[in-house]
Design an enzyme around this catalytic site. Structure first.
Site, PDB file in Angstrom:
ATOM      1  N   HIS A  49      51.815  13.024  42.495  1.00 59.21           N
ATOM      2  CA  HIS A  49      50.767  13.934  42.964  1.00 59.21           C
ATOM      3  C   HIS A  49      49.458  13.177  43.086  1.00 59.21           C
ATOM      4  CE1 HIS A  49      50.233  14.158  38.553  1.00 59.21           C
ATOM      5  NE2 HIS A  49      49.040  14.682  38.732  1.00 59.21           N
ATOM      6  N   HIS A  92      44.945  21.040  29.977  1.00 58.37           N
ATOM      7  CA  HIS A  92      46.159  21.538  30.620  1.00 58.37           C
ATOM      8  C   HIS A  92      47.344  20.593  30.461  1.00 58.37           C
ATOM      9  CE1 HIS A  92      44.768  18.869  33.949  1.00 58.37           C
ATOM     10  NE2 HIS A  92      46.053  18.757  34.181  1.00 58.37           N
TER      11      HIS A  92
END
Length: 274
Positions: free
Chosen positions: A187, A123
């Protein structure tokens, strides 16, 4: 001599395709429009190859074999690794001649990157390419940076690697090359802090890039990345691009800390150096 036609950076997170509608529609659409903008700007450059700077999320490598830098020199790359991404599986064309040239030039510059002829793209590369609408459009050279497990290359080392990459690209005999770095911003992955962002870190990092200069963003990240979650280590990918841009000022297209996507979403480009 090859031309570096454009240098871009964008965040990546798998939930942008797997949970596309998680954020409020206005925030989702504003971010997605900027991915489309980056794709359109890269397409307008009509590059002969696209260098992708990202990281491997323990799909191709694991903790017992995790190179600091790895260059893909395959004729094609299978993708995506994660079947739940909601991205079609495909084969992306590679540019093995350019990849091999970069490998040799970097080794002559004092770096010792690994190389691979069988990378599968996850990804980290596929989500940005898909959202930008350019997956499979240009031959790619994937470059993976260890942002997962210490010992990781220092922030300044990533900038230096990028500067050596710049020289290597320009030493290629012909063609037009674009660069897309992907990763971050703040994150956390797999911890109780998932969804908690550090927008102060993100904005200060972007401001440091905007101010130009070769090491300001690297020094800020080195001292503060530990406050922004384990996924923020991916700013190393941006710093490789900062080195390729030779410290030229960055233009931020968009920033939004989208907790529904678990990530501070940033996108932009470096001013073209002469």
């Amino acid at each position: 001599m090859a031309e570096i036609a454009g240098i871009f950076a964008v965040s990546h997170t798998p939930v942008m395709t797997n949970m596309r509608d998680a954020p409020a529609p206005d925030r989702r659409d504003a971010a997605l429009r900027q991915f489309e903008r980056v794709g359109q700007e890269i397409a307008a450059l009509q590059p002969d190859a696209l260098i992708l700077v990202s990281d491997d999320h323990l799909h191709n490598f694991f903790l017992n074999n995790l190179p600091s830098f790895c260059i893909g020199i395959a004729p094609s790359y299978a993708s995506p690794m994660e079947g739940w991404l909601k991205i079609p599986k495909q084969e992306l064309p590679g540019d093995p001649a350019l990849g091999a040239h970069l490998l040799r030039a970097l080794m002559n510059s004092g770096f010792d990157p690994s190389f691979s002829m069988e990378l599968t793209l996850d990804h980290g590369m596929m989500t940005p390419l898909d959202l930008a609408g350019i997956a499979g459009t240009f031959p790619i050279v994937p470059i993976l940076v260890n942002t997962v497990q210490p010992p990781m290359p220092t922030m300044r080392r990533c900038v230096s690697f990028g500067r050596a990459l710049r020289d290597a690209i320009k030493a290629y005999p012909t063609g037009k090359v674009a660069v897309l770095a992907t990763g971050g911003l703040s994150h956390d992955v797999g911890t109780p802090r998932m969804g908690q962002l550090n927008e102060t870190f993100d904005r200060e990092f972007l401001l440091a890039l905007e101010g130009g200069g070769i090491d300001a963003a690297a020094d800020y990240a080195e001292g503060s990345v530990n406050t922004a979650g384990n996924g923020a280590e991916e700013v190393r990918n941006w710093l490789v691009a900062q080195g390729i841009a030779d410290g030229a000022p960055f233009t931020t297209y968009h920033y939004d800390g989208i907790s529904a996507w678990y990530t501070g979403i940033g996108l932009g480009t470096w001013q073209r150096a002469a």
